[in-house]
Design an enzyme around this catalytic site. Structure first.
Site, PDB file in Angstrom:
ATOM      1  N   ASN A  66       0.842  -1.242  -0.077  1.00  0.00           N
ATOM      2  CA  ASN A  66       0.015  -0.193   0.040  1.00  0.00           C
ATOM      3  C   ASN A  66       0.900   1.271  -0.086  1.00  0.00           C
ATOM      4  OD1 ASN A  66      -1.929   1.951   0.429  1.00  0.00           O
ATOM      5  ND2 ASN A  66      -2.293   1.539   2.462  1.00  0.00           N
ATOM      6  N   TRP A  67       1.008   1.679  -1.329  1.00  0.00           N
ATOM      7  CA  TRP A  67       2.099   2.892  -1.273  1.00  0.00           C
ATOM      8  C   TRP A  67       1.275   4.302  -0.696  1.00  0.00           C
ATOM      9  CZ3 TRP A  67       4.594   2.183  -6.860  1.00  0.00           C
ATOM     10  CH2 TRP A  67       5.379   1.280  -6.902  1.00  0.00           C
ATOM     11  N   LYS A  68       0.088   4.155  -0.488  1.00  0.00           N
ATOM     12  CA  LYS A  68      -0.474   5.555   0.041  1.00  0.00           C
ATOM     13  C   LYS A  68      -0.307   6.564  -0.994  1.00  0.00           C
ATOM     14  CE  LYS A  68      -0.097   3.688   4.406  1.00  0.00           C
ATOM     15  NZ  LYS A  68      -0.181   3.932   5.944  1.00  0.00           N
ATOM     16  N   HIS A  98      -9.573   1.638   4.376  1.00  0.00           N
ATOM     17  CA  HIS A  98      -8.373   1.790   5.185  1.00  0.00           C
ATOM     18  C   HIS A  98      -8.683   3.099   6.430  1.00  0.00           C
ATOM     19  CE1 HIS A  98      -4.423   3.122   6.198  1.00  0.00           C
ATOM     20  NE2 HIS A  98      -3.853   2.006   5.494  1.00  0.00           N
ATOM     21  N   GLU A 148      -6.911   5.607   7.149  1.00  0.00           N
ATOM     22  CA  GLU A 148      -6.792   6.751   6.807  1.00  0.00           C
ATOM     23  C   GLU A 148      -7.931   7.457   5.906  1.00  0.00           C
ATOM     24  OE1 GLU A 148      -3.053   5.860   4.933  1.00  0.00           O
ATOM     25  OE2 GLU A 148      -2.295   5.721   6.887  1.00  0.00           O
ATOM     26  N   GLU A 193      -6.021  -4.123  10.674  1.00  0.00           N
ATOM     27  CA  GLU A 193      -4.721  -3.143  10.680  1.00  0.00           C
ATOM     28  C   GLU A 193      -5.187  -2.181  12.171  1.00  0.00           C
ATOM     29  OE1 GLU A 193      -2.767  -2.282   6.893  1.00  0.00           O
ATOM     30  OE2 GLU A 193      -4.246  -0.687   7.171  1.00  0.00           O
ATOM     31  N   GLY A 234       2.188   2.618  10.669  1.00  0.00           N
ATOM     32  CA  GLY A 234       3.056   3.944  10.471  1.00  0.00           C
ATOM     33  C   GLY A 234       3.887   4.369  11.873  1.00  0.00           C
ATOM     34  N   SER A 277       3.133  -1.344  10.725  1.00  0.00           N
ATOM     35  CA  SER A 277       4.551  -1.685  11.025  1.00  0.00           C
ATOM     36  C   SER A 277       5.111  -2.777  10.856  1.00  0.00           C
ATOM     37  CB  SER A 277       4.612  -0.942  12.370  1.00  0.00           C
ATOM     38  OG  SER A 277       4.123   0.294  12.728  1.00  0.00           O
ATOM     39  N   GLY A 288       2.887  -0.800   4.363  1.00  0.00           N
ATOM     40  CA  GLY A 288       2.825   0.504   4.082  1.00  0.00           C
ATOM     41  C   GLY A 288       4.154   0.949   3.792  1.00  0.00           C
ATOM     42  N   GLY A 289       4.779   1.519   4.754  1.00  0.00           N
ATOM     43  CA  GLY A 289       6.320   2.154   4.814  1.00  0.00           C
ATOM     44  C   GLY A 289       7.242   1.203   4.117  1.00  0.00           C
TER      45      GLY A 289
HETATM   46  P1  PGA Z   1       2.349   0.678   7.704  1.00  0.00           P
HETATM   47  O1  PGA Z   1       1.257   1.021   6.804  1.00  0.00           O
HETATM   48  O2  PGA Z   1       3.154  -0.573   7.017  1.00  0.00           O
HETATM   49  O3  PGA Z   1       3.602   2.031   7.164  1.00  0.00           O
HETATM   50  O4  PGA Z   1       2.325   0.853   9.047  1.00  0.00           O
HETATM   51  C1  PGA Z   1       0.162  -0.028   6.845  1.00  0.00           C
HETATM   52  C2  PGA Z   1      -0.829   0.455   6.142  1.00  0.00           C
HETATM   53  O5  PGA Z   1      -1.607   1.708   6.153  1.00  0.00           O
HETATM   54  O6  PGA Z   1      -1.667  -0.349   5.463  1.00  0.00           O
END
Ligand code: PGA
Length: 252
Positions: free
Chosen positions: A9-11, A95, A97, A166, A172, A212, A233-234
């Protein structure tokens, strides 16, 4: 056996040129990545680049959101049919966010989920509690409520469904959920899924952990019985770290 998944998930990250570079690096290790379905979810603007670069591999791609209508006067929205047109197999929905920053409600997520399935996409439905909800021992209740509403009126989709647990406090932050806590919630989610859509469907549905994830913690998480992969994500923004995680998921 359930499919294992490593979903990036590159956001809101990466230009088209950066996307191309990532895909070319990932292609070099692609022969290594068997036994796990690798899915890249870039911003809408890079989906065609991923399709060009990875179209002849086993890897798949998806979007991070879509609208619930097929077409019409909805300025700024992207229809699930348009995602199919770009060769997407998946779409991330719900998600945290989008729930928190864009104000998406469970009712909206439910409409999007149904529309995505109708268009032939596999939704990756995200659920999870906040830190305060966990501290107040309400995590299960919150996740149950999200599932109740997000999956309302859903008929078991022939193309399948993916769920990602999640916890918001783990996204993050560098603080992942313990493998025990993740397993406990994910087995609860599978139990609920069995009640909504039947035991057989639930037993075949991949349920992922996200929050994370990195190459140091994924092996322990994957050792749990009910966890079928990760939404990353990251650590998915660099081809080498993402590939390392995907390989550990495959070998689990
Ligand atoms: P993260 O993000 O791996 O950077 O914690 C995961 C996500 O939001 O899907």
């Amino acid at each position: 056996m359930r499919k294992k998944l490593a979903i990036a998930n590159w956001k809101m990250n990466k230009s088209r040129a950066e996307t191309r570079e990532f895909c070319q690096q990932l292609r070099q290790v692609a022969p290594d990545l068997t036994g796990v379905e690798v899915v890249i979810c870039p911003p809408f603007t890079s989906l065609d680049v991923v399709a060009q670069e990875l179209g002849d591999t086993e890897m798949r791609w998806g979007a991070q959101n879509c609208f619930w209508e097929r077409q019409g006067a909805y300025t700024g929205e992207i229809s699930p049919l348009m995602l199919r047109d770009l060769g997407c197999s998946y779409v991330i929905l719900g998600h945290s966010e989008r729930r928190q920053i864009l104000g998406e409600t469970d009712a909206v997520i439910n409409r999007k989920l149904i529309a995505a399935i109708e268009a032939g996409l596999i939704p990756v439905l995200c659920v999870g509690e906040s830190l305060q909800e966990r501290e107040n021992h309400r995590a299960r209740e919150v996740v149950k409520e999200q599932l109740d509403q997000d999956l309302r009126n859903l008929v078991a989709p022939a193309g399948g469904l993916v769920i990602a647990y999640e916890p918001i406090w783990a996204i993050g932050t560098g603080v992942n959920a313990s493998s025990d806590d993740a397993q406990e919630m994910i087995s609860f989610i599978r139990e609920r899924l069995a009640q909504y859509l039947g035991r057989e469907f639930a037993a075949g549905t991949p349920i992922l952990y996200g929050g994370s994830v990195n190459s140091n913690n994924i092996a322990e998480i994957m050792a749990e019985e009910d966890i079928d992969g990760a939404l990353i994500g990251g650590a998915s923004l660099q081809a080498d770290s993402f590939a390392a995680i995907a390989r550990l998921i495959a070998n689990a």
